[in-house]
Design a protein around this motif. Structure first.
Motif, mmCIF file in Angstrom:
data_model
loop_
_atom_site.group_PDB
_atom_site.id
_atom_site.type_symbol
_atom_site.label_atom_id
_atom_site.label_comp_id
_atom_site.label_asym_id
_atom_site.label_seq_id
_atom_site.Cartn_x
_atom_site.Cartn_y
_atom_site.Cartn_z
ATOM 1 N N MET A 47 0.825 -1.209 0.000
ATOM 2 C CA MET A 47 0.000 0.000 0.000
ATOM 3 C C MET A 47 0.862 1.265 0.000
ATOM 4 S SD MET A 47 -2.991 -1.308 2.617
ATOM 5 C CE MET A 47 -3.944 0.243 2.575
ATOM 6 N N LEU A 48 1.966 1.236 0.746
ATOM 7 C CA LEU A 48 2.901 2.373 0.715
ATOM 8 C C LEU A 48 3.469 2.559 -0.680
ATOM 9 C CD1 LEU A 48 5.003 2.018 4.000
ATOM 10 C CD2 LEU A 48 3.528 3.943 3.394
ATOM 11 N N LYS A 49 3.858 1.433 -1.299
ATOM 12 C CA LYS A 49 4.404 1.489 -2.660
ATOM 13 C C LYS A 49 3.404 2.134 -3.614
ATOM 14 C CE LYS A 49 3.876 -1.808 -5.432
ATOM 15 N NZ LYS A 49 3.801 -3.115 -6.118
ATOM 16 N N ASP A 50 2.146 1.713 -3.538
ATOM 17 C CA ASP A 50 1.127 2.253 -4.441
ATOM 18 C C ASP A 50 0.936 3.754 -4.236
ATOM 19 O OD1 ASP A 50 0.746 -0.185 -5.622
ATOM 20 O OD2 ASP A 50 -1.108 -0.662 -4.555
ATOM 21 N N LYS A 51 0.920 4.180 -2.970
ATOM 22 C CA LYS A 51 0.751 5.614 -2.690
ATOM 23 C C LYS A 51 1.913 6.429 -3.257
ATOM 24 C CE LYS A 51 -2.186 6.343 1.350
ATOM 25 N NZ LYS A 51 -2.241 6.972 2.694
ATOM 26 N N LEU A 52 3.134 5.943 -3.005
ATOM 27 C CA LEU A 52 4.310 6.654 -3.490
ATOM 28 C C LEU A 52 4.358 6.668 -5.010
ATOM 29 C CD1 LEU A 52 6.956 5.218 -1.008
ATOM 30 C CD2 LEU A 52 6.271 7.623 -1.164
#
Length: 207
Positions: free
Chosen positions: A123-128
Protein backbone atom coordinates in the motif's frame (compact mmCIF):
# COMPACT_ATOMS: atom_id res chain seq x y z
CA UNK A 1 -9.87 -3.28 -4.98
CA UNK A 2 -6.42 -3.61 -6.51
CA UNK A 3 -5.06 -7.11 -7.03
CA UNK A 4 -2.63 -7.94 -4.29
CA UNK A 5 0.99 -8.46 -5.31
CA UNK A 6 1.54 -12.15 -4.47
CA UNK A 7 5.20 -12.02 -5.49
CA UNK A 8 5.90 -9.66 -2.61
CA UNK A 9 4.16 -12.03 -0.23
CA UNK A 10 6.15 -14.99 -1.53
CA UNK A 11 9.42 -13.11 -1.11
CA UNK A 12 8.45 -12.06 2.40
CA UNK A 13 7.74 -15.67 3.35
CA UNK A 14 11.07 -16.84 1.98
CA UNK A 15 12.87 -14.03 3.77
CA UNK A 16 11.19 -15.06 7.01
CA UNK A 17 12.31 -18.66 6.44
CA UNK A 18 15.91 -17.54 6.00
CA UNK A 19 15.73 -15.49 9.18
CA UNK A 20 14.18 -18.29 11.21
CA UNK A 21 16.55 -21.04 10.15
CA UNK A 22 19.70 -18.94 10.07
CA UNK A 23 22.12 -19.54 12.93
CA UNK A 24 23.73 -16.64 14.74
CA UNK A 25 27.49 -16.40 14.57
CA UNK A 26 29.03 -18.36 17.37
CA UNK A 27 26.01 -20.61 17.90
CA UNK A 28 27.34 -24.13 18.40
CA UNK A 29 24.26 -26.27 17.84
CA UNK A 30 22.96 -27.04 14.38
CA UNK A 31 19.54 -28.64 14.91
CA UNK A 32 18.16 -31.14 12.43
CA UNK A 33 15.22 -30.11 10.24
CA UNK A 34 14.79 -33.45 8.42
CA UNK A 35 16.08 -37.01 8.32
CA UNK A 36 16.38 -39.30 5.31
CA UNK A 37 17.37 -42.75 6.48
CA UNK A 38 20.60 -42.21 8.39
CA UNK A 39 21.23 -38.81 6.73
CA UNK A 40 20.43 -35.68 8.73
CA UNK A 41 19.65 -32.32 7.12
CA UNK A 42 20.51 -29.46 9.46
CA UNK A 43 19.27 -25.91 9.79
CA UNK A 44 22.53 -24.48 8.45
CA UNK A 45 22.38 -26.75 5.38
CA UNK A 46 18.82 -25.69 4.75
CA UNK A 47 19.66 -22.01 5.25
CA UNK A 48 22.69 -22.19 2.96
CA UNK A 49 20.69 -23.95 0.25
CA UNK A 50 17.98 -21.29 0.39
CA UNK A 51 20.56 -18.53 0.33
CA UNK A 52 22.40 -19.90 -2.70
CA UNK A 53 19.25 -20.73 -4.66
CA UNK A 54 16.91 -17.87 -3.77
CA UNK A 55 19.04 -15.42 -1.82
CA UNK A 56 19.39 -12.62 -4.35
CA UNK A 57 15.68 -12.65 -5.18
CA UNK A 58 14.82 -12.36 -1.51
CA UNK A 59 17.46 -9.69 -0.94
CA UNK A 60 16.25 -7.68 -3.94
CA UNK A 61 12.77 -7.72 -2.44
CA UNK A 62 14.05 -6.80 1.01
CA UNK A 63 15.99 -3.90 -0.49
CA UNK A 64 12.93 -2.76 -2.46
CA UNK A 65 10.84 -2.86 0.73
CA UNK A 66 13.50 -0.85 2.56
CA UNK A 67 13.65 1.70 -0.27
CA UNK A 68 9.87 2.09 -0.17
CA UNK A 69 9.89 2.47 3.63
CA UNK A 70 12.71 5.03 3.46
CA UNK A 71 11.05 7.06 0.72
CA UNK A 72 7.69 6.98 2.52
CA UNK A 73 9.35 8.28 5.68
CA UNK A 74 11.07 11.08 3.77
CA UNK A 75 7.85 12.12 2.02
CA UNK A 76 5.67 11.73 5.11
CA UNK A 77 3.52 9.09 3.41
CA UNK A 78 1.80 6.70 5.82
CA UNK A 79 -0.82 3.96 5.91
CA UNK A 80 -3.17 4.31 8.86
CA UNK A 81 -4.95 1.40 10.53
CA UNK A 82 -8.30 2.30 8.97
CA UNK A 83 -6.83 2.07 5.45
CA UNK A 84 -5.16 -1.23 6.25
CA UNK A 85 -8.29 -2.66 7.84
CA UNK A 86 -10.37 -1.68 4.82
CA UNK A 87 -8.10 -3.68 2.50
CA UNK A 88 -8.00 -6.69 4.84
CA UNK A 89 -11.80 -6.64 5.20
CA UNK A 90 -12.21 -6.49 1.42
CA UNK A 91 -9.94 -9.53 1.03
CA UNK A 92 -11.87 -11.43 3.70
CA UNK A 93 -15.14 -10.56 1.99
CA UNK A 94 -13.82 -11.70 -1.40
CA UNK A 95 -12.95 -15.10 0.13
CA UNK A 96 -16.31 -15.47 1.85
CA UNK A 97 -15.35 -15.62 5.53
CA UNK A 98 -12.66 -14.96 8.12
CA UNK A 99 -11.96 -18.69 8.28
CA UNK A 100 -11.44 -18.93 4.50
CA UNK A 101 -9.10 -15.95 4.74
CA UNK A 102 -7.10 -17.63 7.51
CA UNK A 103 -6.82 -20.89 5.55
CA UNK A 104 -5.69 -18.98 2.45
CA UNK A 105 -2.92 -17.30 4.44
CA UNK A 106 -1.82 -20.60 5.98
CA UNK A 107 -1.49 -22.19 2.54
CA UNK A 108 0.94 -19.39 1.61
CA UNK A 109 2.86 -19.69 4.88
CA UNK A 110 1.44 -16.56 6.51
CA UNK A 111 -0.32 -15.58 9.67
CA UNK A 112 -2.42 -12.42 9.74
CA UNK A 113 0.32 -10.30 11.31
CA UNK A 114 2.96 -11.09 8.67
CA UNK A 115 0.35 -10.65 5.95
CA UNK A 116 -0.61 -7.21 7.27
CA UNK A 117 3.06 -6.17 7.34
CA UNK A 118 3.51 -7.24 3.71
CA UNK A 119 0.24 -5.60 2.68
CA UNK A 120 1.27 -2.33 4.31
CA UNK A 121 4.44 -2.22 2.19
CA UNK A 122 2.39 -2.80 -0.96
CA UNK A 123 0.00 0.00 0.00
CA UNK A 124 2.90 2.37 0.72
CA UNK A 125 4.40 1.49 -2.66
CA UNK A 126 1.13 2.25 -4.44
CA UNK A 127 0.75 5.61 -2.69
CA UNK A 128 4.31 6.65 -3.49
CA UNK A 129 4.12 5.42 -7.05
CA UNK A 130 0.86 7.26 -7.72
CA UNK A 131 2.51 10.45 -6.49
CA UNK A 132 5.45 9.90 -8.84
CA UNK A 133 3.29 8.89 -11.83
CA UNK A 134 -0.16 10.41 -11.26
CA UNK A 135 -3.12 9.62 -13.49
CA UNK A 136 -4.35 12.94 -14.84
CA UNK A 137 -7.89 14.08 -15.53
CA UNK A 138 -6.98 14.45 -19.20
CA UNK A 139 -5.87 10.79 -19.35
CA UNK A 140 -9.09 9.64 -17.71
CA UNK A 141 -11.23 11.63 -20.13
CA UNK A 142 -9.22 10.47 -23.16
CA UNK A 143 -9.59 6.84 -22.11
CA UNK A 144 -13.31 7.30 -21.51
CA UNK A 145 -13.89 8.90 -24.92
CA UNK A 146 -12.04 6.07 -26.68
CA UNK A 147 -13.44 3.16 -24.70
CA UNK A 148 -16.81 4.16 -23.20
CA UNK A 149 -18.75 1.68 -25.35
CA UNK A 150 -16.73 -1.13 -23.73
CA UNK A 151 -17.39 0.03 -20.16
CA UNK A 152 -20.90 -1.35 -19.85
CA UNK A 153 -24.43 -1.41 -21.17
CA UNK A 154 -25.92 1.05 -20.68
CA UNK A 155 -22.78 3.15 -21.14
CA UNK A 156 -21.81 4.69 -17.78
CA UNK A 157 -21.19 8.41 -17.45
CA UNK A 158 -17.63 9.64 -17.05
CA UNK A 159 -18.27 10.24 -13.36
CA UNK A 160 -19.60 6.71 -12.87
CA UNK A 161 -16.59 5.18 -14.65
CA UNK A 162 -13.93 7.50 -13.24
CA UNK A 163 -12.56 5.28 -10.44
CA UNK A 164 -12.51 2.16 -12.60
CA UNK A 165 -10.66 4.01 -15.37
CA UNK A 166 -8.24 5.61 -12.89
CA UNK A 167 -7.38 2.20 -11.40
CA UNK A 168 -6.84 0.70 -14.85
CA UNK A 169 -4.54 3.54 -15.93
CA UNK A 170 -2.65 3.38 -12.62
CA UNK A 171 -2.08 -0.33 -13.25
CA UNK A 172 -0.69 0.44 -16.71
CA UNK A 173 1.64 3.03 -15.18
CA UNK A 174 2.91 0.50 -12.63
CA UNK A 175 3.57 -2.09 -15.34
CA UNK A 176 5.42 0.44 -17.47
CA UNK A 177 7.38 2.48 -14.95
CA UNK A 178 7.81 0.47 -11.74
CA UNK A 179 11.29 -0.87 -12.54
CA UNK A 180 12.42 2.62 -13.53
CA UNK A 181 11.01 4.02 -10.29
CA UNK A 182 12.76 1.43 -8.11
CA UNK A 183 16.06 2.06 -9.92
CA UNK A 184 15.64 5.76 -9.16
CA UNK A 185 15.23 4.97 -5.47
CA UNK A 186 18.30 2.71 -5.58
CA UNK A 187 20.31 5.57 -7.06
CA UNK A 188 18.98 7.93 -4.40
CA UNK A 189 19.66 5.73 -1.37
CA UNK A 190 22.58 3.62 -2.65
CA UNK A 191 22.01 0.15 -1.14
CA UNK A 192 25.17 -1.95 -0.82
CA UNK A 193 25.34 -5.73 -0.58
CA UNK A 194 27.79 -6.72 2.15
CA UNK A 195 27.37 -10.49 1.92
CA UNK A 196 29.91 -11.90 -0.59
CA UNK A 197 27.60 -14.71 -1.79
CA UNK A 198 24.75 -12.30 -2.52
CA UNK A 199 27.11 -9.72 -4.05
CA UNK A 200 28.42 -12.37 -6.41
CA UNK A 201 24.90 -13.45 -7.35
CA UNK A 202 23.96 -9.83 -8.02
CA UNK A 203 27.02 -9.26 -10.19
CA UNK A 204 26.22 -12.40 -12.22
CA UNK A 205 22.61 -11.26 -12.61
CA UNK A 206 23.71 -7.90 -14.01
CA UNK A 207 26.22 -9.30 -16.53
Amino acid sequence: MKKFDVSILAAAVLLLALAVVGLSEGEKEDPAVAKVGDVTITESQFSDALKHKYGIRVMDQLIADALITQEAKQQGVTIDEAELEKQVDALKKSLGSDEAFRRSLEKKGFNEQTFREALKIVMLKDKLFEKAYPVTEEQIKEYYDKNKEKLGNPVPTLEQAREKIKEKLAGKNRAKYQDEWIKGLEKKYGPTLLDPVLAKQKASEEE
